[in-house]
Design a protein around this motif. Structure first.
Motif, mmCIF file in Angstrom:
data_model
loop_
_atom_site.group_PDB
_atom_site.id
_atom_site.type_symbol
_atom_site.label_atom_id
_atom_site.label_comp_id
_atom_site.label_asym_id
_atom_site.label_seq_id
_atom_site.Cartn_x
_atom_site.Cartn_y
_atom_site.Cartn_z
ATOM 1 N N ASP A 271 -19.164 35.149 52.509
ATOM 2 C CA ASP A 271 -17.793 34.945 52.061
ATOM 3 C C ASP A 271 -17.202 33.684 52.688
ATOM 4 N N THR A 272 -17.459 33.476 53.966
ATOM 5 C CA THR A 272 -16.966 32.286 54.656
ATOM 6 C C THR A 272 -17.576 31.024 54.059
ATOM 7 N N LEU A 273 -18.875 31.072 53.787
ATOM 8 C CA LEU A 273 -19.567 29.916 53.196
ATOM 9 C C LEU A 273 -19.030 29.602 51.804
ATOM 10 N N VAL A 274 -18.865 30.634 50.971
ATOM 11 C CA VAL A 274 -18.379 30.441 49.603
ATOM 12 C C VAL A 274 -16.958 29.877 49.605
ATOM 13 N N SER A 275 -16.097 30.405 50.481
ATOM 14 C CA SER A 275 -14.716 29.920 50.574
ATOM 15 C C SER A 275 -14.684 28.460 51.007
ATOM 16 N N THR A 276 -15.545 28.102 51.962
ATOM 17 C CA THR A 276 -15.624 26.717 52.424
ATOM 18 C C THR A 276 -16.090 25.804 51.305
ATOM 19 N N MET A 277 -17.100 26.255 50.551
ATOM 20 C CA MET A 277 -17.643 25.444 49.463
ATOM 21 C C MET A 277 -16.640 25.268 48.331
ATOM 22 N N HIS A 278 -15.718 26.211 48.167
ATOM 23 C CA HIS A 278 -14.770 26.113 47.053
ATOM 24 C C HIS A 278 -13.539 25.278 47.398
ATOM 25 N N CYS A 279 -12.943 25.498 48.572
ATOM 26 C CA CYS A 279 -11.651 24.878 48.884
ATOM 27 C C CYS A 279 -11.717 23.712 49.853
ATOM 28 N N ILE A 280 -12.806 23.556 50.577
ATOM 29 C CA ILE A 280 -12.847 22.543 51.632
ATOM 30 C C ILE A 280 -13.822 21.409 51.325
ATOM 31 N N ILE A 281 -14.988 21.732 50.757
ATOM 32 C CA ILE A 281 -15.994 20.703 50.494
ATOM 33 C C ILE A 281 -15.678 19.844 49.264
ATOM 34 N N PRO A 282 -15.302 20.422 48.091
ATOM 35 C CA PRO A 282 -15.046 19.586 46.904
ATOM 36 C C PRO A 282 -14.029 18.474 47.096
ATOM 37 N N PRO A 283 -12.891 18.700 47.787
ATOM 38 C CA PRO A 283 -11.961 17.574 47.984
ATOM 39 C C PRO A 283 -12.585 16.405 48.741
ATOM 40 N N MET A 284 -13.573 16.695 49.584
ATOM 41 C CA MET A 284 -14.261 15.621 50.298
ATOM 42 C C MET A 284 -15.246 14.892 49.389
ATOM 43 N N LEU A 285 -15.875 15.630 48.472
ATOM 44 C CA LEU A 285 -16.909 15.048 47.607
ATOM 45 C C LEU A 285 -16.339 14.179 46.493
ATOM 46 N N ASN A 286 -15.150 14.513 45.998
ATOM 47 C CA ASN A 286 -14.615 13.816 44.831
ATOM 48 C C ASN A 286 -14.497 12.300 45.003
ATOM 49 N N PRO A 287 -13.970 11.798 46.145
ATOM 50 C CA PRO A 287 -13.937 10.333 46.309
ATOM 51 C C PRO A 287 -15.330 9.725 46.332
ATOM 52 N N LEU A 288 -16.300 10.437 46.923
ATOM 53 C CA LEU A 288 -17.668 9.942 46.962
ATOM 54 C C LEU A 288 -18.250 9.874 45.554
ATOM 55 N N ILE A 289 -17.979 10.903 44.756
ATOM 56 C CA ILE A 289 -18.494 10.945 43.382
ATOM 57 C C ILE A 289 -17.924 9.791 42.565
ATOM 58 N N TYR A 290 -16.609 9.583 42.652
ATOM 59 C CA TYR A 290 -15.974 8.534 41.853
ATOM 60 C C TYR A 290 -16.287 7.133 42.366
ATOM 61 N N SER A 291 -16.467 6.984 43.677
ATOM 62 C CA SER A 291 -16.753 5.644 44.203
ATOM 63 C C SER A 291 -18.217 5.260 44.018
ATOM 64 N N LEU A 292 -19.110 6.242 44.018
ATOM 65 C CA LEU A 292 -20.543 5.950 43.889
ATOM 66 C C LEU A 292 -20.987 5.834 42.433
ATOM 67 N N ARG A 293 -20.336 6.605 41.539
ATOM 68 C CA ARG A 293 -20.791 6.662 40.152
ATOM 69 C C ARG A 293 -19.948 5.809 39.209
ATOM 70 N N ASN A 294 -18.834 5.297 39.666
ATOM 71 C CA ASN A 294 -17.922 4.574 38.786
ATOM 72 C C ASN A 294 -17.933 3.087 39.116
ATOM 73 N N LYS A 295 -18.397 2.276 38.166
ATOM 74 C CA LYS A 295 -18.527 0.835 38.402
ATOM 75 C C LYS A 295 -17.174 0.166 38.603
ATOM 76 N N GLU A 296 -16.137 0.619 37.860
ATOM 77 C CA GLU A 296 -14.826 -0.009 37.978
ATOM 78 C C GLU A 296 -14.213 0.253 39.357
ATOM 79 N N VAL A 297 -14.382 1.466 39.865
ATOM 80 C CA VAL A 297 -13.867 1.788 41.197
ATOM 81 C C VAL A 297 -14.618 0.988 42.254
#
Length: 318
Positions: A271-297
């Motif tokens: 439960d602790t792992l799932v909660s962390t993966m849902h509310c804490i990890i994605p906000p950290m990943l989103n800038p990485l996803i958009y900066s690494l995969r988006n040529k304009e950014v």
């Protein structure tokens, strides 16, 4: 431990990290790192969008709102976790718990709606290119963005008001790492039928509806991309959706695990792992996803860094 009378609890104890001996020693630095990366990464994306003229489009306008939401979601949970690690206690007052739940629900539900709006933006750009400027004009974009915020705030207010009616009869131990509706309903001693009904209804409109809307949008997008003759055109069209699609899969996938639990529930560690993966990890990943995969950014970031480097060199010469 908590202080209570017969029906009222004024403090809760989180048990999410109780299975990890000396958790404050091992987890403080990782959580602090995650929080700093989340805030700095999303601030970078937001700042780039405001400064670079090439990023003044509806897609990046919505992305700037997404960055704000990710900072807010992380700030609703992680600072309290860090404070508890520092003081070597896992407690939260009743009023703080209600406030944390309100803000967390508001931001996460707003994010669900915003991801659906971003999918519609990609649909309009690829499937209706001749009408795109009309369909997604600045006024429409502003209305859509702020409607998602209002929707999230309203829905969270309803659930928080219902949760404030729950009684806990002295039970103050929450099997979680932050305040949320399911763990609070689990320890309540009065009838939570209305809360459960409201949660199920909200999950349909706030979670399932945006997810289905996103899926349907991408079905139309895929059909349009397949009609493009050139391989280069197909690749270019899909590249504009790749970052958003990745974010959708990560966010809704983790949300599915977090809120569609087996009837027996998860173990405390899971439960602790799932909660962390849902509310804490994605906000950290989103800038990485958009900066690494988006040529304009990436291009905008390079321009800003280059201008800063030139400015530094000129200042040194003077």
């Amino acid at each position: 431990m908590g202080v209570w009378n017969e029906t009222e609890v004024v403090e809760f104890v989180f048990l999410g990290f109780s299975g990890i001996p000396n958790s404050h020693l091992y987890l403080f630095l990782p959580f602090l790192t995650i929080y700093l990366v989340t805030v700095l990464g999303n601030l970078m994306i937001f700042t780039l969008i405001q400064l670079d003229s090439s990023l003044q489009s509806p897609m990046y306008y919505f992305l700037s709102h997404l960055s704000c939401l990710d900072i807010c979601i992380s700030s609703a949970t992680v600072p309290k976790i860090l404070v508890n690690f520092l003081y070597q206690r896992q407690t939260i007052t009743y009023s703080q718990c209600m406030a944390q739940m309100f803000f967390l629900m508001s931001f996460t539900e707003t994010k669900c709606a915003l991801l659906g709006i971003m999918a519609y933006d990609r649909y309009a750009a690829i499937c209706k290119p001749l009408h795109y400027s009309h369909l997604m004009n600045p006024k429409v974009c502003t209305i859509l963005a702020f409607t998602t915020w209002a929707w999230g705030l309203l829905n969270a207010a309803v659930h928080t008001a219902l949760s404030s009616k729950l009684h806990f009869c002295g039970v103050n131990q929450i099997h979680h790492i932050f305040c949320d509706i399911p763990p609070l309903m689990k320890i309540s001693c009065n009838d939570a039928h209305i809360n459960q009904l409201a949660t199920h209804i909200a999950s349909l409109f706030v979670g399932v509806a945006p997810f289905l809307f996103t899926i349907i949008s991408y079905v139309f997008i895929l059909c349009s991309i397949l009609k493009i003759d050139s391989t280069t055109g197909k690749r270019k069209a899909f590249s504009t959706c790749a970052s958003h699609l990745t974010v959708v899969i990560v966010y809704f996938g983790n949300g599915l695990l977090n809120y569609n639990r087996p009837s027996a529930g998860y173990s405390l560690e899971t439960d602790t792992l799932v909660s962390t993966m849902h509310c804490i990890i994605p906000p950290m990943l989103n800038p990485l996803i958009y900066s690494l995969r988006n040529k304009e950014v990436k291009g905008a970031l390079k321009k800003i860094l280059e201008s800063q480097r030139k400015g530094y060199i000129l200042s040194r010469k003077q």
